[in-house]
Motif scaffolding. Structure first.
Motif, PDB file in Angstrom:
ATOM      1  N   LEU B 223      -2.327 -44.437 -36.294  1.00 29.61           N
ATOM      2  CA  LEU B 223      -2.910 -44.018 -35.112  1.00 29.61           C
ATOM      3  C   LEU B 223      -4.435 -43.682 -35.217  1.00 29.61           C
ATOM      4  O   LEU B 223      -5.008 -44.086 -34.181  1.00 29.61           O
ATOM      5  N   THR B 224      -4.976 -43.438 -36.332  1.00 30.62           N
ATOM      6  CA  THR B 224      -6.458 -43.377 -36.373  1.00 30.62           C
ATOM      7  C   THR B 224      -6.992 -44.806 -36.143  1.00 30.62           C
ATOM      8  O   THR B 224      -7.958 -45.088 -35.570  1.00 30.62           O
ATOM      9  N   ARG B 225      -6.506 -45.887 -36.878  1.00 31.16           N
ATOM     10  CA  ARG B 225      -6.841 -47.146 -36.955  1.00 31.16           C
ATOM     11  C   ARG B 225      -6.698 -47.683 -35.433  1.00 31.16           C
ATOM     12  O   ARG B 225      -7.642 -48.425 -35.208  1.00 31.16           O
ATOM     13  N   LEU B 226      -5.657 -47.600 -34.998  1.00 29.04           N
ATOM     14  CA  LEU B 226      -5.371 -48.296 -33.630  1.00 29.04           C
ATOM     15  C   LEU B 226      -6.388 -47.532 -32.510  1.00 29.04           C
ATOM     16  O   LEU B 226      -6.966 -48.146 -31.658  1.00 29.04           O
ATOM     17  N   GLY B 227      -6.573 -46.108 -32.864  1.00 25.94           N
ATOM     18  CA  GLY B 227      -7.671 -45.659 -31.949  1.00 25.94           C
ATOM     19  C   GLY B 227      -9.069 -46.134 -32.075  1.00 25.94           C
ATOM     20  O   GLY B 227      -9.724 -46.311 -31.355  1.00 25.94           O
ATOM     21  N   GLU B 228      -9.126 -46.364 -33.424  1.00 31.84           N
ATOM     22  CA  GLU B 228     -10.709 -47.087 -33.563  1.00 31.84           C
ATOM     23  C   GLU B 228     -10.732 -48.434 -32.903  1.00 31.84           C
ATOM     24  O   GLU B 228     -11.623 -48.573 -32.472  1.00 31.84           O
TER      25      GLU B 228
END
Lengths: 148, 251
Positions: B223-228
């Motif tokens: 989720l962090t990377r998709l958010g990024e």
């Protein structure tokens, strides 16, 4: 011609991601395959842009996972530059342009198309990677009893 | 091999992987593989911003280390090398000195030289302009703007600006120059130029890795990377939007 160009575009993208020299050409080919499938499908079914993007991404993913086995490198090396030509840049731009011109109705339809295509790229990668992970795990568990 | 030496080798390999844009599950797998190769069990948690690693010996000893990773770049060659390094170690465990030396070598691997990367990003912009059905004029303008944006990005990354600010500025520049060139140069389409010059900055890595992390049930990292990835696209889009609406007033 587009197919030829997509090879160079993907190859250049791979250079900017600092891909190893010996994998550059194979990374370039992954963009070509995605573009080829996408264009063929668009020519056959002009109204099925979403399906074309999805199958194009799936083709790139299958190619990347297979090349990862052949060249013994992570699949991402072929996957990342390969999906870039399929990104819905035109739709996304039209959305922003129409918002800037305050034509929100038309902007919504382009925006939805852009988001749908981006999500389908994600699901294309996801479907294929999930299948390959499953195969991998099956192989590993079969090997385990003989190992240390 | 001593416990702290195993810890050091595994941590070093993990750091190189994470620093250069590998997926979280790959970092965890490689660390575990290295520790197991030396006959130790380990427990590790990897986040996009750091690594926690505890190595256990066969007795009741354990050693723990935490490493925070602040700067992340993209270098697929290093990921590739560490990947084969960890596989090699799991079949023939190297002694400490040799493993350490090999890691140092991988760490010192160079990027492609700046001129080559500049050429790559200009040629890519040119090719994308033609792929998006632009004319030769669009291609040439995109070629120039692609180079300009690459240099701008290089300069801003070196000066250590906040990443999303860089993307915003890049989006703005690309949009603004394209709108101006559409006004002054006949047969040119601003939208083709903008898309093809910006496409090199799309977060392909963040998105792909985010999906692959989610598939490996690394929910936090995924989720962090998709958010990024989402924030990057948002920053680029806002830059372009600002440029277009400003250009509408001026021109």
């Amino acid at each position: 011609m587009r197919v030829f160009l997509s090879f160079f575009a993907t190859l250049c993208h791979a250079i900017s991601l600092n891909t190893d020299r010996k994998n550059l050409i194979w990374a370039g080919l992954s963009g070509t395959i995605g573009m080829l499938i996408n264009d063929r499908l668009m020519a056959m079914f002009p109204n099925a842009a979403l399906m074309a993007v999805f199958l194009g991404t799936a083709a790139v993913s299958v190619y990347s996972e297979l090349m990862a086995r052949v060249r013994k490198t992570p699949a991402t090396i072929f996957l990342i530059p390969g999906i870039i030509p399929l990104v819905p840049g035109v739709d996304a731009y039209r959305t922003i342009q129409l918002i800037a011109e305050k034509d929100y109705t038309a902007a919504t339809s382009y925006g939805v198309a852009a988001i749908a295509k981006a999500c389908l790229i994600a699901f294309g990668i996801m479907t294929v990677s999930a299948v390959f992970r499953k195969i991998n795990r099956a192989k590993r568990t079969r090997k385990e009893p003989s190992g240390p | 091999m001593k416990l702290h030496e195993v810890l050091e080798i595994a941590m070093e390999a993990g750091e190189i992987l994470l620093r250069n844009g590998a997926e979280t599950y790959r970092v965890e797998e490689s660390i575990t593989r290295i520790c197991n190769a030396y006959g130790h069990s380990c427990e590790t948690i990897v986040l996009p911003t750091g690594i926690f690693l505890t190595v256990y010996s066969s007795g009741h000893e354990s050693e723990t280390s935490v490493r925070r990773i602040k700067v992340r770049t993209l270098d697929l060659t290093k990921i590739d090398r560490i990947n084969s390094f960890s596989r090699k170690i799991s079949s023939h465990p190297l002694p400490y000195e040799e493993a350490k030396k090999e890691l140092e070598e991988i760490k010192a691997l160079k990027y492609y030289p700046v001129p080559l990367q500049l050429i790559a990003s200009t040629v890519a912009s040119f090719a994308y302009a033609l792929i998006f059905e632009g004319g030769l004029t669009d291609g040439i303008i995109a070629f120039a703007i692609g180079g300009l944006l690459y240099l701008l990005n290089l300069f801003m990354v070196k000066s250590g600006y906040f990443p999303f600010l860089i993307y915003f500025v890049i989006g703005f520049f690309s949009g603004f120059i394209s709108m101006i060139s559409e006004f002054f140069i006949p047969n040119s389409n601003a939208y083709i130029i903008i898309i093809s010059s910006i496409i090199m900055f799309l977060p392909g890595v963040a998105m792909t890795n985010g999906i692959r992390d989610l598939l490996a049930i690394d929910t936090i990292s995924g989720l962090t990377r998709l958010g990024e990835a989402f924030l990057t696209v948002l920053a680029l889009g806002m830059g372009v939007w600002l440029a277009i609406s400003t250009a509408h007033y001026i021109i």
